[in-house]
Design an enzyme around this catalytic site. Sequence first.
Site, mmCIF file in Angstrom:
data_model
loop_
_atom_site.group_PDB
_atom_site.id
_atom_site.type_symbol
_atom_site.label_atom_id
_atom_site.label_comp_id
_atom_site.label_asym_id
_atom_site.label_seq_id
_atom_site.Cartn_x
_atom_site.Cartn_y
_atom_site.Cartn_z
ATOM 1 N N GLY A 85 -51.277 -34.607 48.569
ATOM 2 C CA GLY A 85 -51.951 -34.228 49.802
ATOM 3 C C GLY A 85 -53.410 -34.651 49.732
ATOM 4 C CD GLN A 88 -59.051 -33.489 49.167
ATOM 5 O OE1 GLN A 88 -58.051 -33.551 49.868
ATOM 6 N NE2 GLN A 88 -58.986 -33.272 47.867
ATOM 7 C CG LEU A 106 -56.108 -35.824 44.566
ATOM 8 C CD1 LEU A 106 -55.851 -36.838 45.673
ATOM 9 C CD2 LEU A 106 -55.816 -36.431 43.203
ATOM 10 C CG HIS A 144 -54.537 -27.359 48.897
ATOM 11 N ND1 HIS A 144 -54.830 -26.828 47.654
ATOM 12 C CD2 HIS A 144 -55.290 -28.484 48.993
ATOM 13 C CE1 HIS A 144 -55.714 -27.600 47.052
ATOM 14 N NE2 HIS A 144 -56.008 -28.623 47.830
HETATM 15 C C1 QAP Z 1 -52.796 -30.152 47.242
HETATM 16 O O1 QAP Z 1 -53.108 -31.644 45.482
HETATM 17 C C2 QAP Z 1 -51.690 -29.275 46.773
HETATM 18 O O2 QAP Z 1 -56.257 -32.168 38.977
HETATM 19 C C3 QAP Z 1 -52.656 -31.586 46.806
HETATM 20 O O3 QAP Z 1 -56.057 -34.485 37.647
HETATM 21 C C4 QAP Z 1 -51.803 -28.582 45.581
HETATM 22 O O4 QAP Z 1 -52.360 -33.721 45.230
HETATM 23 C C5 QAP Z 1 -50.552 -29.129 47.491
HETATM 24 C C6 QAP Z 1 -54.129 -34.003 41.312
HETATM 25 C C7 QAP Z 1 -50.775 -27.748 45.160
HETATM 26 C C8 QAP Z 1 -49.549 -28.300 47.079
HETATM 27 C C9 QAP Z 1 -49.643 -27.612 45.896
HETATM 28 C C10 QAP Z 1 -54.881 -33.006 40.746
HETATM 29 C C11 QAP Z 1 -54.035 -35.205 40.626
HETATM 30 C C12 QAP Z 1 -53.461 -33.882 42.602
HETATM 31 C C13 QAP Z 1 -55.523 -33.166 39.532
HETATM 32 C C14 QAP Z 1 -52.958 -32.785 44.747
HETATM 33 C C15 QAP Z 1 -55.411 -34.369 38.845
HETATM 34 C C16 QAP Z 1 -54.661 -35.390 39.401
HETATM 35 C C17 QAP Z 1 -53.566 -32.819 43.400
HETATM 36 CO CO CO Z 2 -57.365 -30.274 47.746
#
Ligand code: QAP
Ligand code: CO
Length: 175
Positions: free
Chosen positions: A45, A50, A96, A137
């Site tokens: 997402g 961002q 992210l 989120h």
């Molecule tokens: C939001 O989050 C989300 O720390 C999207 O090192 C979160 O794509 C939706 C990511 C939880 C549903 C459930 C995070 C990639 C990605 C990191 C993400 C990282 C590399 C996060």
């Molecule tokens: Co986020």
Amino acid sequence: MKLTIVEYPDKRLKEKSKIVEKFDEELHKLLDAMYDSMIESRGIGLAAIQVGHAKQVLLLNIPDENDEQSREALIEMINPIITINEGETIYQEGCLSVPSFYEDISRFERVCVNYQDREGNTKTIEAEGLLSVAIQHEIDHLNGVLFIDKLSYSRRKKFEKEYKKALKEKKLSKV
Ligand code: QAP
Ligand code: CO
């Protein structure tokens, strides 16, 4: 368009995003560039703020049963509004813009959302599970809210300490 992910504690992440009125080429270019950044960074997402654009634009790309992402599963939401919410669920979230940090966050179990697609057509979607969590989120990002803002006082303190330490180490490893 080459985009870079804005990372906490960048102040831009607190901005409220503005309603999109023009469903033009510029919007389509932003959406396409956001998709590339999201896939490159292994995200499921991404909200426009961002990547530094304060527009009510977000992407969702939930992996399938085989844990694979595909462009067919891509959902582009412009000007989303949650119309119905119910139940409660806890999910370990990441972001992210807050790399390498994950915490359990409480959300609604199910949501109904009205939004527009890239052409400006009105759509509705009913979601539960991971998609529902991801929608909530990402909509939070449009309001300048991060998942870490939902932590209790003590968990937030712990986060700030760990994150600052990690940031310092990241900077040191760059020189
Ligand atoms: C939001 O989050 C989300 O720390 C999207 O090192 C979160 O794509 C939706 C990511 C939880 C549903 C459930 C995070 C990639 C990605 C990191 C993400 C990282 C590399 C996060
Ligand atoms: Co986020």
